[in-house]
Design an enzyme around this catalytic site. Structure first.
Site, mmCIF file in Angstrom:
data_model
loop_
_atom_site.group_PDB
_atom_site.id
_atom_site.type_symbol
_atom_site.label_atom_id
_atom_site.label_comp_id
_atom_site.label_asym_id
_atom_site.label_seq_id
_atom_site.Cartn_x
_atom_site.Cartn_y
_atom_site.Cartn_z
ATOM 1 C CD GLU A 105 -3.228 -0.886 1.864
ATOM 2 O OE1 GLU A 105 -3.134 -0.204 2.891
ATOM 3 O OE2 GLU A 105 -4.290 -1.404 1.454
ATOM 4 C CG HIS A 110 6.906 -0.893 3.812
ATOM 5 N ND1 HIS A 110 6.569 -0.283 2.617
ATOM 6 C CD2 HIS A 110 5.850 -1.677 4.137
ATOM 7 C CE1 HIS A 110 5.358 -0.667 2.258
ATOM 8 N NE2 HIS A 110 4.910 -1.520 3.154
HETATM 9 P P1 5GP Z 1 2.022 -2.620 3.136
HETATM 10 O O1 5GP Z 1 0.603 -3.079 3.044
HETATM 11 O O2 5GP Z 1 2.342 -1.549 2.123
HETATM 12 O O3 5GP Z 1 3.001 -3.743 3.133
HETATM 13 O O4 5GP Z 1 2.169 -1.986 4.582
HETATM 14 C C1 5GP Z 1 2.001 -0.628 4.858
HETATM 15 C C2 5GP Z 1 2.009 -0.500 6.373
HETATM 16 O O5 5GP Z 1 2.208 0.868 6.688
HETATM 17 C C3 5GP Z 1 0.710 -0.925 7.040
HETATM 18 O O6 5GP Z 1 0.969 -1.970 7.963
HETATM 19 C C4 5GP Z 1 0.207 0.348 7.714
HETATM 20 O O7 5GP Z 1 -0.404 0.114 8.976
HETATM 21 C C5 5GP Z 1 1.471 1.184 7.835
HETATM 22 N N1 5GP Z 1 1.262 2.610 7.805
HETATM 23 C C6 5GP Z 1 0.515 3.311 6.907
HETATM 24 N N2 5GP Z 1 0.565 4.629 7.166
HETATM 25 C C7 5GP Z 1 1.363 4.763 8.243
HETATM 26 C C8 5GP Z 1 1.809 5.897 8.981
HETATM 27 O O8 5GP Z 1 1.475 7.055 8.701
HETATM 28 N N3 5GP Z 1 2.635 5.674 10.034
HETATM 29 C C9 5GP Z 1 3.035 4.408 10.381
HETATM 30 N N4 5GP Z 1 3.861 4.289 11.419
HETATM 31 N N5 5GP Z 1 2.648 3.314 9.699
HETATM 32 C C10 5GP Z 1 1.813 3.494 8.656
#
Ligand code: 5GP
Length: 125
Positions: A105, A110
């Site tokens: 997302e 990350h």
């Molecule tokens: P993905 O789905 O891209 O692997 O994970 C994105 C992660 O970023 C999610 O677990 C979500 O909770 C985290 N996340 C999204 N926005 C923020 C933010 O503003 N601050 C922090 N600390 N985490 C975030």
């Protein structure tokens, strides 16, 4: 909405803004190559995100374009964060979602670091 991991880097993404200090994060580690902070929506007792400081969309982008120093520095930082949190003996899990099928997302690489309980099966079935 999952991102398209083939697109160019967008420097307005939320993790780029955290790196620039424009929005806050609960940091647990920072060095030349990486920043680690608590996920805002923790999925486990320990849920840390480790990001490289460079502008990379995804694992694919980083592994293709990252320098040897950036890649080594980032991998070492991930290991160090887990070690510092005392997760080596109990165990931990790393996850890097890349693109649509994985549900990535945020378009800045990350690695999720999960721990603090038995983490169950690797994938939902
Ligand atoms: P993905 O789905 O891209 O692997 O994970 C994105 C992660 O970023 C999610 O677990 C979500 O909770 C985290 N996340 C999204 N926005 C923020 C933010 O503003 N601050 C922090 N600390 N985490 C975030």
């Amino acid at each position: 909405m999952p991102i398209d991991a083939t697109l160019a880097y967008d420097d307005q993404n939320i993790f780029a803004r955290i790196l620039r200090g424009e929005i806050p994060a609960k940091k647990v580690h920072e060095d030349e190559h990486a920043l680690a902070f608590h996920d805002i929506n923790a999925q486990a007792p320990v849920h840390i995100l480790v990001i490289p400081k460079g502008a990379y969309v995804s694992w694919d982008d980083f592994s293709a374009r990252g320098s040897e120093a950036e890649i080594a520095g980032f991998v070492r930082a991930v290991g160090k964060v887990a070690r510092n949190l005392g997760l080596v003996a109990p165990g931990y899990r790393l996850l890097a979602n890349t693109g649509g099928d994985a549900g990535q997302e945020v378009p800045h690489l990350h690695v999720h670091l999960f721990g603090g309980r038995h983490l169950g099966p690797m994938l939902a079935r």
